[in-house]
Motif scaffolding. Structure first.
Motif, short mmCIF file in Angstrom:
data_model
loop_
_atom_site.label_atom_id
_atom_site.label_comp_id
_atom_site.label_asym_id
_atom_site.label_seq_id
_atom_site.Cartn_x
_atom_site.Cartn_y
_atom_site.Cartn_z
N LEU A 42 -3.85 -7.00 3.65
CA LEU A 42 -4.97 -6.06 3.64
C LEU A 42 -6.23 -6.71 3.11
O LEU A 42 -7.34 -6.35 3.52
CB LEU A 42 -4.61 -4.83 2.80
N PHE A 68 1.50 -3.03 5.29
CA PHE A 68 0.76 -2.49 4.15
C PHE A 68 0.64 -3.51 3.02
O PHE A 68 0.12 -3.17 1.95
CB PHE A 68 1.47 -1.24 3.60
N ILE A 106 -0.51 -6.06 0.41
CA ILE A 106 -1.86 -6.20 -0.14
C ILE A 106 -2.48 -7.54 0.24
O ILE A 106 -3.69 -7.63 0.45
CB ILE A 106 -1.84 -6.00 -1.68
N GLY A 139 0.79 -1.21 0.00
CA GLY A 139 0.00 0.00 0.00
C GLY A 139 0.82 1.27 0.00
O GLY A 139 0.53 2.20 -0.75
N PHE A 174 -4.74 4.55 4.14
CA PHE A 174 -3.75 3.48 4.27
C PHE A 174 -3.21 3.39 5.70
O PHE A 174 -2.93 2.30 6.20
CB PHE A 174 -2.60 3.69 3.28
N SER A 189 -7.40 1.31 -9.67
CA SER A 189 -7.34 1.27 -8.21
C SER A 189 -8.68 0.93 -7.58
O SER A 189 -8.73 0.33 -6.51
CB SER A 189 -6.83 2.61 -7.68
N TRP A 218 -7.80 -2.06 -5.22
CA TRP A 218 -7.72 -1.72 -3.81
C TRP A 218 -9.07 -1.54 -3.13
O TRP A 218 -9.27 -2.00 -2.00
CB TRP A 218 -6.88 -0.44 -3.63
N TYR A 263 2.73 1.65 -3.29
CA TYR A 263 1.75 2.09 -4.28
C TYR A 263 1.49 3.59 -4.14
O TYR A 263 1.44 4.33 -5.15
CB TYR A 263 0.48 1.29 -4.11
N TYR A 264 1.32 4.06 -2.90
CA TYR A 264 1.07 5.48 -2.67
C TYR A 264 2.24 6.33 -3.14
O TYR A 264 2.04 7.41 -3.71
CB TYR A 264 0.79 5.73 -1.19
#
Length: 481
Positions: free
Chosen positions: A191, A186, A188, A126, A174, A251, A255, A129-130
């Motif tokens: 998550l 973080f 994925i 995460g 996040f 996304s 996500w 990705y950010y």
């Protein structure tokens, strides 16, 4: 290893172009972008034989908070990387025979943008990705600010504020996911497994949805779009419309849906309604436009509204249609803005009322422009048809009345696109069209590549659907509550 090469080669290429000087910047950038495309083609061929497991990279990066350098290529990611790396050389090629000041910096920023986009589509952590999400904002900001139109400063600032505000909401989201995760990570995979209460899912839904809705954009978070598309240089507009907005739709699938299924179930009806309202609104506004770039900007807004609506329909037809249409829209909108750029560079106007009769002077350009327009209005056997058919079918499965209004994108799209083509290309010669040279070599090559994809996808879209279906089905299963 191939995933790392795919990610970092554009960064190395960007530095090479910057250091190589402006004289050879365009040719060097094009050559390196073609190499990246060749690497992508090899990865696609190997992927089909070995599956996604061979393309995951995982290394511990930061211990506290726990952040990993986790990259991966499944079918969804690979399709988006392929779109990015196919369009980038075409975008660079479109700038040939143009007087671009400080060309080394310009083409270097395009390749830096490619690096960030590949990072967004391959990041499986995460926070990683950010970071790539924010990094993608930097080159497009400077491309628009340095090489944009007369009102570029105010328009670019508005765009920056909009997207940064959405990004900060996503960052807070996040952070909240990190604390809800018992493993404090973080990643994925973790998550996707964490439990979040219904009330907290609602808050988190809006944190992520607003960030993605601004980037796509979805009405009413769209007010930056038309001005930014109009004031940006053509290559910047192509990057924004052809690839960057796909960060938002990608996304939503990657996500939002699998991590916050309760939030999606609670607020999805409102989200899909906003998408359909945006389709009708943008189509009506497009009909009234007399500026060619403004018309194409609102046309894009209508099409991506349908893509987002298909995603929130939460069925396999809608998700498959969204992926196919992301590719089709990327190809079509880049072709449309390139055609608008060709017209502007020969006539020095984007006003459709001042144009006309170009068909008599440039038959090759007219033919290719017409094929791209037909792809945009979803004519059968073009790339736009199968995506929009699946999207409308998916929305119909969700709600019949919403599908009726969503279907207006095809009817109204045909109205404003075909009327635009008639006014610009047919009829008597316009006051700004005393001469109109037909396509130069770079324009012919770039448009030919786009036209080939438009026809090939229209005839046989199955490879894209087959590549995306396994991961889409897995994500869809996680949305069941």
């Amino acid at each position: 290893m191939m995933t790392i090469l795919l990610l970092f080669f554009p960064l190395i290429a960007s530095l090479a172009v910057l250091l190589g000087g402006s004289k050879l910047a365009a040719k060097l950038a094009l050559g390196l972008a073609v190499v990246e495309l060749a690497i992508t083609g090899y990865v696609v061929s190997v992927f089909q034989a070995s599956g996604p497991e061979a393309f995951y990279v995982f290394h511990s990066w930061i211990e506290s908070p726990k952040v990993s350098f986790h990259l991966g290529l499944d079918g969804l990611s690979l399709i988006m990387v392929l779109l990015t790396n196919f369009l980038t050389p075409i975008i660079i090629l479109s700038a040939f025979n143009r007087n671009t000041p400080h060309a080394a910096g310009y083409f270097s920023l395009i390749l830096l943008m490619q690096f960030a986009l590949v990072g967004v589509f391959t990041a499986m952590d995460g926070l990683l990705y950010y970071i790539f999400w924010e990094l993608a904002l930097i080159p497009i900001y400077f491309i628009a600010l340095r090489w944009g139109g007369e009102n570029r400063v105010a328009i670019t600032l508005k765009f920056f504020i909009y997207t940064l505000a959405g990004s900060l909401l996503m960052l807070f989201g996040f952070i909240m996911l990190y604390w809800y995760n018992p493993d404090q990570s973080f990643d994925i995979r973790e998550l996707y497994r964490i439990y979040i209460t219904d009330g907290n899912q609602s808050w988190l839904f809006w944190m992520f949805f607003l960030a993605f809705a601004i980037k796509i954009p979805i009405v009413p978070f769209h007010t930056w779009q038309a001005d930014t598309y109009r004031e940006s240089p053509t290559q910047g507009t192509m990057l924004l419309s052809g690839i960057m907005l796909k960060m938002g739709t990608y996304s939503l699938i990657r996500w939002l849906l699998p991590i916050l299924p309760v939030g999606v179930a609670t607020w999805g009806p409102l989200a899909i309604t906003l998408c359909v309202v945006g389709i009708v609104y943008a189509s009506i506004i497009a009909i009234k436009q007399r500026n060619l770039k403004n018309l194409l900007a609102y046309s894009s807004l209508a099409h991506v509204g349908l893509i987002a609506a298909g995603i929130f329909a939460l069925n396999i037809q809608g998700l498959q249609g969204s992926v196919v249409q992301m590719v089709a829209h990327g190809v079509n909108v880049v072709g449309l803005f390139f055609c608008a750029d060709i017209i502007f560079n020969r006539t020095n106007t984007n006003e459709t009322n001042e144009l006309g009769g170009i068909r008599n002077l440039a038959p090759q350009f007219t033919t290719m422009f017409m094929i791209i327009v037909l792809g945009s209005v979803a004519l059968p056997l073009t790339n736009g048809f199968i995506g929009e058919f699946l999207l409308l079918y998916g929305v119909y499965e969700y709600n019949t009345w919403l599908s009726v209004f969503a279907g207006l994108t095809i009817i109204l799209g045909a109205v404003y696109m075909l009327r635009m083509f008639k006014k610009v290309m047919l009829g008597e010669t316009g006051i700004r069209v005393p001469e109109f040279p037909d396509l130069y070599w770079n324009e012919k090559l770039a448009l030919s590549m786009l036209v080939i994809v438009i026809i090939a996808m229209g005839i046989y879209p199955q490879p894209i659907m087959d590549m995306a279906e396994p991961v889409l089905q897995t994500i869809l299963n996680k949305t069941v509550i």
